[in-house]
Design an enzyme around this catalytic site. Structure first.
Site, PDB file in Angstrom:
ATOM      1  N   PHE A 142     -46.310   7.474 -36.083  1.00  0.00           N
ATOM      2  CA  PHE A 142     -45.404   7.788 -36.933  1.00  0.00           C
ATOM      3  C   PHE A 142     -45.124   9.092 -36.941  1.00  0.00           C
ATOM      4  CE2 PHE A 142     -48.234   9.093 -40.244  1.00  0.00           C
ATOM      5  CZ  PHE A 142     -49.247   8.605 -39.631  1.00  0.00           C
ATOM      6  N   PHE A 172     -56.493   4.006 -44.957  1.00  0.00           N
ATOM      7  CA  PHE A 172     -55.457   5.198 -44.842  1.00  0.00           C
ATOM      8  C   PHE A 172     -55.267   5.622 -43.307  1.00  0.00           C
ATOM      9  CE2 PHE A 172     -53.579   9.671 -44.738  1.00  0.00           C
ATOM     10  CZ  PHE A 172     -52.599   9.403 -45.432  1.00  0.00           C
ATOM     11  N   THR A 173     -54.064   6.073 -42.844  1.00  0.00           N
ATOM     12  CA  THR A 173     -53.732   6.146 -41.517  1.00  0.00           C
ATOM     13  C   THR A 173     -54.709   7.135 -40.496  1.00  0.00           C
ATOM     14  OG1 THR A 173     -52.416   8.000 -42.068  1.00  0.00           O
ATOM     15  CG2 THR A 173     -51.284   5.543 -41.648  1.00  0.00           C
ATOM     16  N   ARG A 216     -43.850   3.878 -44.783  1.00  0.00           N
ATOM     17  CA  ARG A 216     -45.290   3.391 -44.756  1.00  0.00           C
ATOM     18  C   ARG A 216     -45.065   1.820 -44.656  1.00  0.00           C
ATOM     19  NH1 ARG A 216     -48.629   7.647 -44.732  1.00  0.00           N
ATOM     20  NH2 ARG A 216     -47.765   7.199 -42.789  1.00  0.00           N
ATOM     21  N   LYS A 228     -53.886  17.337 -51.703  1.00  0.00           N
ATOM     22  CA  LYS A 228     -53.514  16.432 -52.770  1.00  0.00           C
ATOM     23  C   LYS A 228     -54.213  16.736 -54.193  1.00  0.00           C
ATOM     24  CE  LYS A 228     -52.296  12.387 -50.214  1.00  0.00           C
ATOM     25  NZ  LYS A 228     -50.753  12.496 -50.303  1.00  0.00           N
ATOM     26  N   TYR A 269     -66.646  36.591 -43.330  1.00  0.00           N
ATOM     27  CA  TYR A 269     -66.992  35.404 -42.734  1.00  0.00           C
ATOM     28  C   TYR A 269     -67.771  34.523 -43.298  1.00  0.00           C
ATOM     29  CZ  TYR A 269     -67.382  32.656 -38.384  1.00  0.00           C
ATOM     30  OH  TYR A 269     -67.443  31.635 -37.226  1.00  0.00           O
ATOM     31  N   ASP A 283     -63.131   8.242 -51.125  1.00  0.00           N
ATOM     32  CA  ASP A 283     -62.090   9.110 -50.724  1.00  0.00           C
ATOM     33  C   ASP A 283     -61.335   9.603 -52.144  1.00  0.00           C
ATOM     34  OD1 ASP A 283     -59.551  10.254 -50.268  1.00  0.00           O
ATOM     35  OD2 ASP A 283     -59.069   9.211 -48.438  1.00  0.00           O
TER      36      ASP A 283
HETATM   37  N1  F0G Z   1     -57.065  10.531 -47.617  1.00  0.00           N
HETATM   38  C1  F0G Z   1     -55.774   9.867 -48.114  1.00  0.00           C
HETATM   39  C2  F0G Z   1     -55.858   9.142 -49.369  1.00  0.00           C
HETATM   40  C3  F0G Z   1     -54.573  10.561 -47.979  1.00  0.00           C
HETATM   41  O1  F0G Z   1     -53.670  10.361 -48.836  1.00  0.00           O
HETATM   42  C4  F0G Z   1     -54.636  11.887 -46.964  1.00  0.00           C
HETATM   43  C5  F0G Z   1     -53.172  12.237 -46.750  1.00  0.00           C
HETATM   44  C6  F0G Z   1     -55.832  12.024 -46.274  1.00  0.00           C
HETATM   45  C7  F0G Z   1     -56.935  11.235 -46.635  1.00  0.00           C
HETATM   46  C8  F0G Z   1     -55.623  12.888 -45.095  1.00  0.00           C
HETATM   47  O2  F0G Z   1     -55.675  14.375 -45.696  1.00  0.00           O
HETATM   48  O3  F0G Z   1     -53.598  15.053 -45.027  1.00  0.00           O
HETATM   49  O4  F0G Z   1     -55.039  16.885 -45.705  1.00  0.00           O
HETATM   50  O5  F0G Z   1     -55.593  15.515 -43.644  1.00  0.00           O
HETATM   51  N2  F0G Z   1     -52.199  11.882 -47.226  1.00  0.00           N
HETATM   52  C9  F0G Z   1     -50.906  12.467 -46.847  1.00  0.00           C
HETATM   53  C10 F0G Z   1     -49.863  11.539 -47.298  1.00  0.00           C
HETATM   54  C11 F0G Z   1     -50.681  13.237 -45.228  1.00  0.00           C
HETATM   55  O6  F0G Z   1     -48.604  12.108 -47.258  1.00  0.00           O
HETATM   56  O7  F0G Z   1     -49.955  10.632 -47.945  1.00  0.00           O
HETATM   57  P1  F0G Z   1     -54.964  15.357 -44.881  1.00  0.00           P
END
Ligand code: F0G
Length: 482
Positions: free
Chosen positions: A455, A132-133, A389, A266, A80, A223
């Site tokens: 989405f 980013f979303t 997208r 990623k 832990y 990021d």
């Molecule tokens: N920032 C970027 C540039 C991303 O592409 C993503 C995720 C995140 C933050 C969030 O990270 O999914 O680990 O919480 N992108 C994925 C995609 C979901 O399909 O482009 P996460």
């Protein structure tokens, strides 16, 4: 050796790895694909992989793991607190990203949550190269808003601008003056800007952003989820860095930021994520939230096995052979589609090949979600699962009207070392068939619309019976029986 030249001069991307574990794929018949997409509310997120032939939804958590990662997972130190696995990860972070302090989180958006909670207040404005979303959702959740400050041609689909992800420095200055630096907690730069087609920024641009940030006393947040690929494209496209190692470029990028965060799903072909900084004062502000939202400071909500895989994956980011594989395959896909007159985002970016749904389905109005319709149509035609997208991935304004996306893209992700070249040729073939039959694609409308990140779980229905018509044409052309 990162590239192999063919005697004939043919230019194809070569796989510089061998496959040792495989997963069997199934291509279900067109009528079952039609049924599956109907059942999924015309939302590719809701398909089951049993129904999918080539899963090009995302590269997130789907990149192939290396033998080194798998073996490192076996020596995970389950504890832990004070786990040696965490120690090894910390060492890798310091080596690869050059940052002294590190907070582990369970994935990228968890890092966004912590950063937004600490630094944003009601009315905050965050200038960014592009949203980013999930970052946008966390910003709105904390009462803030985003200002996207790209150069105009960044949203031009067919372009030869090598750095569409560059932040517009004049607009950044104006944004700060207009809103007041006291209302701007930080400037956010996203490596390999995801939503405009995986497009990089240059190091010269990042340095210019840093200069503005310093002048106004504003933090710079990076990021870094796709930092390896951005570094690879800097090496290929920015003259000054031509002879540099990927690692040097990455450390140059991170050294300019006050806070670096990433999704390891990623960045390191593993799970998890992290927040890094060299500033102890910033680290201490965020530290207290980790045990509250994620887990203890030496695991951050992920298993120790994943910490080990993350550490090895981070180091593999420095290997140009590993990091170049996906961009080279994407380049192949983009070139092949472009040759056939199919509208795709250029220059080829990273993460995936991006098809311009507005041009592909020019007869479908944006209010009927052409990129979502194209994603559904491609699934019917091929079993290939891409991701919308565009406007579906956008939000509504205060009056409940759709905010139409700047660009409508169907993203076909190419996760690292997952697909073969013949699979990509299949994608090209089916996209071309769909292009020739594009008049059969119709619009979509919501039947169930969640309030946040719609989405992911939203459901739609087709306007008319175009999916049936498309499937019937496919059957007629390919002879698949009912
Ligand atoms: N920032 C970027 C540039 C991303 O592409 C993503 C995720 C995140 C933050 C969030 O990270 O999914 O680990 O919480 N992108 C994925 C995609 C979901 O399909 O482009 P996460």
């Amino acid at each position: 050796m990162n590239e192999i030249k063919f005697h004939t001069g043919e230019n194809i991307p070569m796989e510089l790895h061998k496959v040792r574990i495989v997963q069997k794929l199934h291509l279900i018949p067109v009528e079952e694909r039609l049924e599956a997409i109907n059942r999924s509310g015309f939302n590719t997120f809701k398909l089951n992989t049993r129904e999918v032939f080539l899963d090009m939804l995302t590269d997130s958590g789907t990149n192939a793991m290396s033998d080194e990662q798998m073996s490192a997972m076996m020596r995970a130190d389950d504890a832990y607190a004070g786990s040696q696995s965490f120690e090894r990860l910390l060492e890798a972070v310091r080596e690869v990203l050059g940052t002294g302090h590190f907070l582990p989180v369970h994935q990228g958006r968890a890092a966004e949550n912590i950063i937004c909670r600490v630094f944003l207040k009601n009315g905050s404005v965050v200038p960014t190269n592009y949203h980013f979303t999930t970052f946008q959702a966390h910003t709105l959740d904390k009462g803030g808003r985003i200002e996207e400050l790209l150069y105009d041609d960044a949203l031009k689909i067919d372009s030869d601008n090598p750095f569409k992800g560059n932040m517009n420095i004049e607009k950044l200055n104006a944004c700060i003056v207009e809103n007041g630096p006291e209302n701007i907690p930080f400037i956010r730069m996203e490596a390999s800007t995801n939503l405009i087609g995986g497009q990089p920024f240059s190091l010269a641009n990042l340095r210019a952003v840093k200069e503005v940030a310093e002048r106004f006393g504003i933090l710079l947040v990076l990021d870094a989820s796709l930092i390896g690929e951005n570094a690879y494209l800097i090496k290929r496209r920015e003259a000054k860095w031509k002879g540099a190692q990927i690692g040097e470029i990455i450390r140059e990028m991170t050294s300019l930021a006050d806070i670096v965060y990433f999704s390891a799903r990623k960045l390191s072909s593993s799970r998890g994520g992290g927040i890094c900084t060299n500033r102890r004062d910033l680290y201490l502000q965020m530290e207290t939230l980790i045990p509250l939202y994620e887990g203890f400071l030496t695991y951050g909500g992920i298993s120790t096995r994943e910490l080990e895989a993350m550490a090895v994956g981070l180091r593999e980011t420095l290997d140009e052979t590993a990091i170049s594989q996906s961009p080279r395959f994407i380049e192949f896909l983009v070139d092949e589609l472009k040759k056939r007159g199919i509208p795709v985002v250029t220059p080829a970016g990273v993460l995936g090949c991006h098809i311009d749904a507005k041009a592909f389905c020019s007869h479908v109005p944006q209010s009927q979600y052409p990129a979502g319709a194209l994603a559904a149509a491609l699934f019917i035609a091929s079993g290939v699962r891409g991701m919308e997208r565009g406007t579906l991935s956008s939000v509504r304004d205060e009056n409940g009207n759709d905010i139409l996306a700047d660009i409508e893209l169907l993203r076909l992700a190419v996760p690292r070392r997952v697909f073969t070249l013949s699979q990509l040729k299949y994608v090209v073939d089916r996209v071309q068939w769909l292009w020739e039959n594009r008049h059969l694609i119709g619009g979509l409308t919501f039947s169930y619309e969640p309030a946040v990140l719609r989405f992911f779980m939203g459901e739609l229905k087709p306007l008319g019976d175009w999916p049936q018509q498309l499937a019937a044409k496919f059957r007629a052309d390919f002879g698949e029986s009912l």
